[in-house]
Design an enzyme around this catalytic site. Structure first.
Site, PDB file in Angstrom:
ATOM      1  N   GLU A 214      -5.361  -8.589   0.839  1.00 25.24           N
ATOM      2  CA  GLU A 214      -6.056  -8.194   2.077  1.00 25.24           C
ATOM      3  C   GLU A 214      -7.514  -7.911   1.744  1.00 25.24           C
ATOM      4  OE1 GLU A 214      -4.516  -4.907   4.377  1.00 25.24           O
ATOM      5  OE2 GLU A 214      -2.445  -5.569   4.060  1.00 25.24           O
TER       6      GLU A 214
ATOM      7  N   GLU B 256       0.802  -1.217   0.000  1.00 24.45           N
ATOM      8  CA  GLU B 256       0.000   0.000   0.000  1.00 24.45           C
ATOM      9  C   GLU B 256       0.841   1.276   0.000  1.00 24.45           C
ATOM     10  OE1 GLU B 256      -2.800  -0.272   3.217  1.00 24.45           O
ATOM     11  OE2 GLU B 256      -3.780  -2.033   2.401  1.00 24.45           O
TER      12      GLU B 256
HETATM   13  O1  IFM Z   1      -4.407  -2.906   9.157  1.00 21.53           O
HETATM   14  C1  IFM Z   1      -4.317  -2.405   7.868  1.00 21.53           C
HETATM   15  C2  IFM Z   1      -3.131  -2.994   7.150  1.00 21.53           C
HETATM   16  O2  IFM Z   1      -1.937  -2.748   7.833  1.00 21.53           O
HETATM   17  C3  IFM Z   1      -3.008  -2.409   5.772  1.00 21.53           C
HETATM   18  N1  IFM Z   1      -4.239  -2.500   5.051  1.00 21.53           N
HETATM   19  C4  IFM Z   1      -5.435  -2.058   5.714  1.00 21.53           C
HETATM   20  C5  IFM Z   1      -5.556  -2.714   7.075  1.00 21.53           C
HETATM   21  C6  IFM Z   1      -6.837  -2.245   7.778  1.00 21.53           C
HETATM   22  O3  IFM Z   1      -6.827  -0.880   7.969  1.00 21.53           O
END
Ligand code: IFM
Length: 463
Positions: free
Chosen positions: A366, A171
């Site tokens: 994710e 990210e």
């Molecule tokens: O916890 C975070 C993660 O570190 C990165 N992506 C989003 C998740 C939720 O906010």
């Protein structure tokens, strides 16, 4: 209404089922074995930066409980574990040779995973920049990209014999924008031009590391990057709304994917930035490096948004003469993060990536949700909201696959409750509950649901 059998029928054989975490969010042990502070250790000390003044000092104490945590993944019958490596553990202070004790932890983790039949998926950078590199300027400074590639090769040399799948950055939007533009994440700076420079240097670091890992790889490896992306819907067909959605998509998705895949930044985004008096610090040859071929795109999805180009008073330009852009509610239920639940935005996103960047395999690295969990006297959480979120979003992924998107796996965020950055420990994303007083782990209903889906898929029980 889908049943577990119909749901898993939407995924091809060989589809990965797994979970993800990141180092600072779970490991704790911030001073163990030579680790030096990262920007998050520093940011957590800034009064008011983190809810409740929480820190990652102990987190889930995963550093000391790693074998039991791997056993949890094994018990859930999941085949992939995506974790990140803490740069300041492996290369304290962001320079010099590898720290044997630091890399030793990940060496043992990889061995433990393989012994349990779980595929290790390494993310090299999930936001924990060594503080000394931030003191030297951080990601807005070009040299940080070269430092990242050097660190990446230290990890690669140690683990490439057993790890097949590598993500360079997690990210980069968050690192650049939350960290350097909005000041909500470490290092907490609010300097827009620095954030735009960080975007470019993060991508450059990704490209340098990808090229060097590829050149050194003795066998076929899967190397990629993970982006947090979403669908930006216009609030109406009116030109200002359509343009606001275009700008949101440009800064959230295309500014990363266009250079990574097509080798150039999107012209409309460059023009938008120029209007704001900001320029990407591109040097000769950078775009070829950034476009080093990747094998897999990691997609992190949580929510989508609707954008309008009108201010509340109806004007379309702000006080600086720049076009208005603001998100407006889609009118959906929300998670505890106040994020709207928009599963069809996930399908639209995946189909959009497949359309704009054809030939790029994707894995959902994710997806998940925070809810205000209530544990019973045994620590069990009947998290129907989170379970429904997984079901609807897996359905959205299956819809995208049915329409031709090449998606090869789904990793839930997150294995267990953990340090949710500026929200501290209040927001819980885990499929496994963590009692932070005792460090007891208890699988929630959502964990048992994912376990069932993975098992049905493994044995081919579909309808
Ligand atoms: O916890 C975070 C993660 O570190 C990165 N992506 C989003 C998740 C939720 O906010």
């Amino acid at each position: 209404m889908s049943t577990p059998e119909t749901l898993v029928g939407g995924f091809p054989s060989g589809f990965r089922w797994g979970v993800a975490t990141s180092a600072y969010q779970i490991e704790g042990a911030v001073s163990a074995d030579g680790r030096t502070p990262s920007i998050w250790d520093t940011f957590c000390r800034v009064p008011g930066a983190i809810d409740n003044g929480d820190t990652g000092d102990i987190a889930c104490d995963h550093y000391h409980r790693m074998p039991a945590d791997v056993a949890l993944i094994k018990d859930l019958g999941l085949d992939t574990y995506r974790f990140s490596v803490a740069w300041p553990r492996v290369q304290p202070r962001g320079k010099g040779p590898v720290n044997a004790a630091g890399i030793g932890f990940y060496d043992r983790l990889v061995d433990e995973l393989l012994a349990q039949g779980i595929d290790p998926w390494v993310t090299l950078y999930h936001w924990d920049l060594p503080q000394e590199l931030e003191d030297a300027g951080g990601w807005p400074v070009r040299d940080t990209a070269y430092r990242f590639a050097e660190y990446a090769m230290l990890v690669f040399d140690a683990l490439q014999d057993r790890v097949t799948t590598w993500t360079t950055l997690n990210e980069p939007w968050c690192s650049a924008m939350l960290g350097y533009a909005y000041g909500l994440h470490a290092p907490g700076r609010r300097e827009y031009p620095a954030a735009i420079a960080a975007v470019h240097h993060l991508l450059l670091g990704h490209g340098l590391a990808t090229q060097q890992m590829r050149a050194a790889a003795p066998r076929k490896l899967d190397i990629g990057i993970t982006l947090n992306v979403a669908t930006a819907y216009p609030a109406s067909d009116a030109a200002p709304d359509v343009d606001a959605a275009r700008r949101a998509d440009g800064m959230g998705r295309r500014i990363y994917l266009d250079p990574l895949v097509h080798g150039h930044y999107p012209a409309d985004v460059v023009a938008d930035l120029a209007r704001e008096g900001v320029e990407l610090p591109i040097e000769d040859g950078d775009l070829e490096i950034i476009a080093a071929p990747i094998d897999v795109l990691g997609v992190n999805y949580y929510f989508s948004q609707k954008f309008t180009g009108y201010a509340e008073d109806g004007s379309t330009v702000d006080g600086n003469g720049l076009p208005v852009s603001r998100d407006v509610p889609l009118g959906r239920p929300r998670t505890a993060m106040d994020w709207e639940i928009v599963p069809e935005g996930f399908t639209d996103l995946l189909l959009g990536i497949a359309r704009d960047y054809p030939g790029l395999p994707m894995v959902i690295t994710e997806n998940g949700s925070a809810f205000d969990d209530v544990a019973d006297e045994n620590g069990y959480v009947d998290d129907t909201g989170r379970t429904a979120y997984f079901t609807s979003h897996l359905g959205a992924v299956a819809d995208a696959i049915a329409q031709g998107a090449d998606i090869r796996g789904y990793l839930a965020w997150s294995l267990m409750d953990n340090f949710e950055w500026a929200y501290g420990y209040v927001k819980r994303f885990g499929i496994v509950r963590v009692d932070y007083e005792t460090q007891t782990r208890t699988p929630k209903q959502s964990a048992l649901h994912l376990k069932q889906l993975a098992a049905l898929h493994r044995v081919g029980r579909t309808a």
